[in-house]
Enzyme design. Structure first.
Site, PDB file in Angstrom:
ATOM      1  N   SER A 115       0.917  -1.219  -0.130  1.00  0.00           N
ATOM      2  CA  SER A 115      -0.035  -0.118  -0.232  1.00  0.00           C
ATOM      3  C   SER A 115       0.950   0.853   0.287  1.00  0.00           C
ATOM      4  CB  SER A 115      -1.173   0.137   0.835  1.00  0.00           C
ATOM      5  OG  SER A 115      -0.174  -0.349   2.535  1.00  0.00           O
TER       6      SER A 115
ATOM      7  N   TYR B 159       1.045 -13.994 -15.764  1.00  0.00           N
ATOM      8  CA  TYR B 159      -0.046 -13.392 -15.229  1.00  0.00           C
ATOM      9  C   TYR B 159      -0.924 -12.856 -14.340  1.00  0.00           C
ATOM     10  CZ  TYR B 159      -1.443  -9.003 -13.710  1.00  0.00           C
ATOM     11  OH  TYR B 159      -2.627  -7.336 -12.833  1.00  0.00           O
TER      12      TYR B 159
END
Length: 265
Positions: A15, A155
């Site tokens: 974050s 991915y």
């Protein structure tokens, strides 16, 4: 709608920038005590100051640890013993490669980083949520989990795995007051995309916005939005899912992809 998360403790992995930073800011603005996490103390403290600059009085803590590792997850658990909200945002992507170019390490490293990081943290904090009768777990997946990019198959695989884990964990906590959901952003104006596209912009003599538009037109032509989303637009969905108002939403895969995936489901 007034989302009030006062008294709730929220952990957001990864974050210090991008979508994760926007989610941390949004949860803090809703009154949650937010634990900002990143690999280095410098990045964690920079993110905390960033949030406090836009959310005066934000209740924030920070933990520097590599949450892609078991040791990093243990460090976080020692510092923060319980959480009411867990947002598994930590993730990365490798450089585009063809399927034949991908090595075993490409597959395994990305799986460990994107998938196992969320598995470990959820395992550590989920039971406490169940015991207290309230909790929110969110996995930040991607439209690439459904719309698999042919030059980033590994991915896409990790993002599909997150959808399966999210749904499966939601099944295990049915009826407990804990909800588990996933969010699927599309192309977003985040640090990762900027790192990829800024060199392209310089090479082509274009602005970042022009290169983003080219990406949407060529790589995601089914987009109904026709542009990159902002990190705040993605964060808004996450903050809502973490709210008390979202108590009937669980086991869901919620798309913030700008309509890229051609599906009504």
């Amino acid at each position: 709608m007034n989302i009030d998360l006062n008294g709730k403790i929220a952990i957001v992995s990864g974050s210090t920038a991008g979508i994760g930073l926007a989610i941390a800011r949004g949860l803090a603005a809703a009154g949650a005590r937010v634990v900002v996490t990143g690999r280095t103390e410098a990045r964690v403290q920079h993110a905390i100051q960033d949030i406090r600059g836009t959310v005066p009085g934000a209740d924030l803590d920070g933990v520097a640890a590599d949450l892609s590792t078991a040791a990093g997850a243990a460090t976080l658990a020692e510092r923060v013993t319980h959480a009411d909200i867990l947002v598994n945002n930590l993730g990365t992507a490798g450089a585009p490669k063809t399927f034949g170019e991908l090595t075993d390490d490409d597959w395994l490293n990305l799986f460990n980083f994107n998938v196992m990081s969320g598995v470990r943290l959820t395992r550590r904090y989920l039971q406490g949520m169940v015991d207290r009768g309230w909790g929110r777990v969110v996995f930040i997946s991607s439209e690439s989990g459904l719309h698999i990019p042919k030059d980033m198959i590994e991915y896409g695989m990790t993002k599909t795995a997150q959808l399966a884990i999210s749904r499966g964990v939601a099944e295990t906590v049915a009826g407990t007051g804990v909800t588990v959901n996933s969010v699927l952003p599309g192309p977003t104006s985040s640090e990762i995309f900027a790192n990829w596209l800024e060199p392209v912009a310089r090479e082509q003599g274009k602005t970042l916005e022009q290169v983003q538009k080219d990406f949407v037109d060529t790589k995601r032509p089914s987009s109904l939005l026709g542009r990159f989303a902002t990190t705040e637009e993605v964060a808004n969905m996450v903050v809502y899912i973490c709210s008390t108002q979202a108590s009937a939403t669980t086991g869901a895969a919620l798309r913030v992809d700008g309509g890229i995936v051609r599906s009504i489901g």
